[in-house]
Design a protein around this motif. Sequence first.
Motif, PDB file in Angstrom:
ATOM      1  N   VAL A  91       0.893  -1.358  -0.108  1.00 32.14           N
ATOM      2  CA  VAL A  91      -0.061  -0.255  -0.076  1.00 32.14           C
ATOM      3  C   VAL A  91       0.509   1.196   0.262  1.00 32.14           C
ATOM      4  O   VAL A  91       1.415   1.528   0.939  1.00 32.14           O
ATOM      5  CB  VAL A  91      -0.960   0.397   1.208  1.00 32.14           C
ATOM      6  N   LYS A  92       0.952   1.284  -1.361  1.00 29.18           N
ATOM      7  CA  LYS A  92       1.801   2.878  -1.229  1.00 29.18           C
ATOM      8  C   LYS A  92       1.132   4.223  -0.732  1.00 29.18           C
ATOM      9  O   LYS A  92       0.375   4.794  -1.141  1.00 29.18           O
ATOM     10  CB  LYS A  92       2.045   3.037  -2.846  1.00 29.18           C
ATOM     11  N   THR A  93       1.719   4.971   0.630  1.00 28.64           N
ATOM     12  CA  THR A  93       1.162   6.065   0.749  1.00 28.64           C
ATOM     13  C   THR A  93       2.097   7.195   0.854  1.00 28.64           C
ATOM     14  O   THR A  93       2.908   7.159   1.470  1.00 28.64           O
ATOM     15  CB  THR A  93      -0.203   6.004   1.812  1.00 28.64           C
ATOM     16  N   VAL A  94       1.612   8.553   1.115  1.00 30.11           N
ATOM     17  CA  VAL A  94       2.502   9.541   1.912  1.00 30.11           C
ATOM     18  C   VAL A  94       3.653   8.371   3.206  1.00 30.11           C
ATOM     19  O   VAL A  94       4.481   8.659   3.319  1.00 30.11           O
ATOM     20  CB  VAL A  94       2.041  10.176   2.431  1.00 30.11           C
ATOM     21  N   GLY A  95       2.907   7.907   3.866  1.00 29.88           N
ATOM     22  CA  GLY A  95       3.582   7.340   4.944  1.00 29.88           C
ATOM     23  C   GLY A  95       4.435   6.326   5.463  1.00 29.88           C
ATOM     24  O   GLY A  95       5.027   5.923   5.831  1.00 29.88           O
ATOM     25  N   SER A  96       3.438   5.225   4.459  1.00 31.19           N
ATOM     26  CA  SER A  96       4.655   4.320   3.982  1.00 31.19           C
ATOM     27  C   SER A  96       5.590   4.113   2.393  1.00 31.19           C
ATOM     28  O   SER A  96       6.861   3.564   2.236  1.00 31.19           O
ATOM     29  CB  SER A  96       3.744   3.100   2.910  1.00 31.19           C
ATOM     30  N   TYR A  97       5.263   5.171   1.576  1.00 29.88           N
ATOM     31  CA  TYR A  97       6.852   5.083   0.268  1.00 29.88           C
ATOM     32  C   TYR A  97       7.452   6.056   0.189  1.00 29.88           C
ATOM     33  O   TYR A  97       8.277   6.356  -0.818  1.00 29.88           O
ATOM     34  CB  TYR A  97       5.657   4.856  -0.874  1.00 29.88           C
ATOM     35  N   TRP A  98       6.782   7.161   0.060  1.00 29.69           N
ATOM     36  CA  TRP A  98       7.180   8.518   0.432  1.00 29.69           C
ATOM     37  C   TRP A  98       8.960   9.065   0.500  1.00 29.69           C
ATOM     38  O   TRP A  98       8.344   8.553   1.778  1.00 29.69           O
ATOM     39  CB  TRP A  98       6.541  10.203   0.447  1.00 29.69           C
ATOM     40  N   PRO A  99      10.134   9.111   0.158  1.00 21.58           N
ATOM     41  CA  PRO A  99      10.720   9.507   0.618  1.00 21.58           C
ATOM     42  C   PRO A  99      11.495  10.927   1.624  1.00 21.58           C
ATOM     43  O   PRO A  99      12.267  11.217   2.597  1.00 21.58           O
ATOM     44  CB  PRO A  99      12.163   8.947  -0.355  1.00 21.58           C
ATOM     45  N   TYR A 100      10.728  12.122   0.725  1.00 24.57           N
ATOM     46  CA  TYR A 100      11.161  12.735   1.880  1.00 24.57           C
ATOM     47  C   TYR A 100       9.854  13.826   1.976  1.00 24.57           C
ATOM     48  O   TYR A 100       8.621  13.576   1.439  1.00 24.57           O
ATOM     49  CB  TYR A 100      11.884  13.717   0.154  1.00 24.57           C
ATOM     50  N   ALA A 101       9.467  14.144   2.777  1.00 22.46           N
ATOM     51  CA  ALA A 101       8.342  15.344   2.858  1.00 22.46           C
ATOM     52  C   ALA A 101       8.521  16.297   2.413  1.00 22.46           C
ATOM     53  O   ALA A 101       6.947  17.135   2.335  1.00 22.46           O
ATOM     54  CB  ALA A 101       8.930  15.924   4.855  1.00 22.46           C
ATOM     55  N   THR A 102       9.519  17.097   2.003  1.00 26.20           N
ATOM     56  CA  THR A 102       9.768  17.777   1.236  1.00 26.20           C
ATOM     57  C   THR A 102       8.850  18.378  -0.374  1.00 26.20           C
ATOM     58  O   THR A 102       8.239  18.497  -1.133  1.00 26.20           O
ATOM     59  CB  THR A 102      10.877  18.343   0.410  1.00 26.20           C
ATOM     60  N   THR A 103       8.584  16.402  -0.605  1.00 25.41           N
ATOM     61  CA  THR A 103       7.980  16.069  -1.921  1.00 25.41           C
ATOM     62  C   THR A 103       6.485  16.379  -1.506  1.00 25.41           C
ATOM     63  O   THR A 103       5.876  16.663  -2.631  1.00 25.41           O
ATOM     64  CB  THR A 103       8.259  14.861  -2.492  1.00 25.41           C
ATOM     65  N   LEU A 104       6.214  16.094  -0.224  1.00 23.09           N
ATOM     66  CA  LEU A 104       5.044  16.348  -0.074  1.00 23.09           C
ATOM     67  C   LEU A 104       4.055  17.702  -0.092  1.00 23.09           C
ATOM     68  O   LEU A 104       3.004  18.058  -0.976  1.00 23.09           O
ATOM     69  CB  LEU A 104       4.442  15.425   1.017  1.00 23.09           C
ATOM     70  N   PHE A 105       4.910  18.886  -0.188  1.00 21.31           N
ATOM     71  CA  PHE A 105       4.769  19.846  -0.142  1.00 21.31           C
ATOM     72  C   PHE A 105       4.937  20.638  -1.443  1.00 21.31           C
ATOM     73  O   PHE A 105       4.462  21.152  -1.638  1.00 21.31           O
ATOM     74  CB  PHE A 105       6.312  20.817   1.042  1.00 21.31           C
ATOM     75  N   ASP A 106       5.522  20.103  -2.083  1.00 24.18           N
ATOM     76  CA  ASP A 106       5.985  20.143  -4.045  1.00 24.18           C
ATOM     77  C   ASP A 106       4.945  20.143  -4.378  1.00 24.18           C
ATOM     78  O   ASP A 106       4.414  20.458  -5.234  1.00 24.18           O
ATOM     79  CB  ASP A 106       7.239  19.232  -3.737  1.00 24.18           C
ATOM     80  N   TYR A 107       4.332  18.684  -4.155  1.00 21.98           N
ATOM     81  CA  TYR A 107       3.445  17.819  -5.053  1.00 21.98           C
ATOM     82  C   TYR A 107       2.144  18.953  -4.941  1.00 21.98           C
ATOM     83  O   TYR A 107       0.943  19.030  -5.820  1.00 21.98           O
ATOM     84  CB  TYR A 107       2.740  16.846  -4.775  1.00 21.98           C
ATOM     85  N   ILE A 108       1.802  18.883  -3.360  1.00 21.12           N
ATOM     86  CA  ILE A 108       0.076  19.992  -2.779  1.00 21.12           C
ATOM     87  C   ILE A 108       0.598  20.597  -3.818  1.00 21.12           C
ATOM     88  O   ILE A 108      -0.750  21.576  -3.895  1.00 21.12           O
ATOM     89  CB  ILE A 108       0.461  19.829  -1.418  1.00 21.12           C
TER      90      ILE A 108
END
Length: 176
Positions: A91-108
């Motif tokens: 199950v690929k989610t922000v919490g399991s798969y994404w390597p960087y929190a900055t990528t989350l900001f960038d995508y949003i």
Amino acid sequence: MAWVAPVAALALASPVFAYDFGRQATADEIALWDIDVRPDGKGLPPGAGTVKRGKIVFAENCAACHGENGVGGIKDQLVGGQGTLSSQAPVKTVGSYWPYATTLFDYIHRAMPYQAPGSLNNDDVYAVAAYILSLNGIVPPGSKLDRNTLPSVKMPNRNGFVPDPAFDPAKLFIKR
């Protein structure tokens, strides 16, 4: 094919930038498009957001697609999945798969919300990122994120992406 040699000669003799139209972009115009964010935080804009504010912004802008609390919506699940990546049903989610929190900001910041990408201000993007990270147990519920704290968030899959030693970028180009 008799035209190939004269055209090639003309191309080689001409300056690369011989166009006489338009103008050079200003620094302010370039800044409008220079919005990428790197893993180390370079490119993060000023602003800050709390988990508490993120919950409100998420409910107003994200829950319709991603479900309440980031689960059960018509679009990607954002929460959960930790420990499933090596299973038969990852199950690929922000919490399991994404390597960087900055990528989350960038995508949003660039792509969300779906119906109005880029419409959230920086504070609200930091807040939504904080909320999603909190839902995944990565930051505490009382957290506040900004350009200084976000890059230091350690994602569970930070070391899950490693370079392939056999990868040769030169093989990406087809030689004819």
